[in-house]
Design an enzyme around this catalytic site. Structure first.
Site, mmCIF file in Angstrom:
data_model
loop_
_atom_site.group_PDB
_atom_site.id
_atom_site.type_symbol
_atom_site.label_atom_id
_atom_site.label_comp_id
_atom_site.label_asym_id
_atom_site.label_seq_id
_atom_site.Cartn_x
_atom_site.Cartn_y
_atom_site.Cartn_z
ATOM 1 N N ASP A 115 12.865 -4.797 -19.735
ATOM 2 C CA ASP A 115 12.123 -4.047 -20.752
ATOM 3 C C ASP A 115 10.838 -4.805 -21.060
ATOM 4 O O ASP A 115 10.590 -5.877 -20.521
ATOM 5 C CB ASP A 115 12.959 -3.855 -22.025
ATOM 6 C CG ASP A 115 13.392 -5.181 -22.660
ATOM 7 O OD1 ASP A 115 13.190 -6.247 -22.048
ATOM 8 O OD2 ASP A 115 13.926 -5.152 -23.780
ATOM 9 N N ASP B 201 8.610 -7.021 -23.635
ATOM 10 C CA ASP B 201 8.841 -7.894 -24.769
ATOM 11 C C ASP B 201 8.317 -7.211 -26.037
ATOM 12 O O ASP B 201 7.651 -6.172 -25.980
ATOM 13 C CB ASP B 201 8.154 -9.247 -24.532
ATOM 14 C CG ASP B 201 8.758 -10.361 -25.363
ATOM 15 O OD1 ASP B 201 9.990 -10.437 -25.470
ATOM 16 O OD2 ASP B 201 7.988 -11.184 -25.910
#
Length: 290
Positions: free
Chosen positions: A212, A214
């Site tokens: 994903d 940050d």
């Protein structure tokens, strides 16, 4: 047991290699304690390899709790000369999207509570670490990813991996700071592995698997646990395909890496002045030079 030249360290989501055959579990004791789990030896398409789940097969070890010295020493004791490290990371840049793969060539160390050397106790060594990733192994890794044309996966060859302490993730201020440093990805484990592998004269490269963005990303708060777990599963499936391709290429033409002679000029203490107990503890690393 014959030497196994290729070691695989599996990170979050990658706790086993489905294609591994002729499996044998190996318990290795080291002068630095027990590794994260039993090592799993076997063959990938006929090539001997050894696999180690970094956090244990049930993911019970925090990043700070990982027995980094024992893990690398155990792999070295089996004859490993190349380590492929698969690791889950967060993206610090918009063009590096979830399920992409990054093969970093630099690290920034933001850890605080970890041992990242085999030396001390009467012996001093300073390895060269300006280029912390083996360039030959990184190229083989990149070529393997490119050859597979994985759906939805972009390859980013090169980049900087920020290694943070964890287990909590970054604050937004920290995340934006790392972006200002032009860092690419963030994780919690690979810096210590890379340093210790270099001291053990093992070529090391990271296959970073993006789960994903940050927390700098404006959409980060909409990311659910289910989405991250889904990306971990996709990454694990893709990583196994890449590792098989890398093992095939390595077996066909194993490169000589600068890492394989990293200690040649690094040890500053005359070896006849090193305490006998320390020589014994580090015999696996020092015998080449005694």
């Amino acid at each position: 047991m014959a030497d196994i030249k290729i070691g695989i360290i599996g990170g979050s989501g990658l706790y086993k290699m489905d294609a591994l055959q002729d499996i044998e579990e190996i318990t290795v004791e080291t002068p630095f304690g027990a590794p994260s789990d039993r090592l799993i030896s076997g063959t990938l398409d006929g090539t001997p390899v050894v696999f180690l789940p970094r956090h244990g097969r049930h993911h019970h070890l925090l990043p700070t709790e990982l027995p980094f010295q024992a893990n690398i020493y155990a792999l070295k004791s089996l004859g490993v000369a190349y380590i492929i490290s698969a690791s889950a990371v967060g993206s610090l840049q918009g063009h590096i999207k979830p399920v992409d793969m990054v093969i970093p060539d630099q690290f920034i160390d933001r850890t605080r509570h970890r041992t990242d050397t085999f030396f001390g106790d009467g012996i001093v060594a300073h390895i060269a670490f300006g280029d912390p990733i083996c360039p030959q192994l990184a190229k083989i890794l990149g070529d393997a990813v490119a050859s597979l044309n994985l759906e939805g996966v972009d390859l980013h060859q090169g980049g900087t991996y920020v290694c943070m302490e964890g287990p909590a993730f970054s604050t937004k201020a920290e995340s934006n700071l790392y972006r200002g440093w032009d860092a690419s990805i963030i994780g919690m484990t690979n810096l210590q592995e890379a340093k210790l592998a270099r001291e053990a004269e093992i070529a090391y490269a990271t296959l970073a698997l993006v789960t994903d963005y940050d927390c700098w990303h404006p959409d980060h708060d909409s990311v659910t646990v289910e989405m991250v777990i889904g990306n971990l599963h996709k990454n694990a499936t893709n990583a196994q395909k890449v590792i098989r391709a890398v093992v095939e290429k390595l077996a066909a033409n194993p490169p000589q890496s600068p890492a394989h002679d990293a200690l040649k000029y690094a040890i500053l203490t005359p070896l006849d002045q090193v305490p006998a107990s320390t020589k014994e503890k580090l015999a696996l690393l020092l015998n080449k030079y005694l």
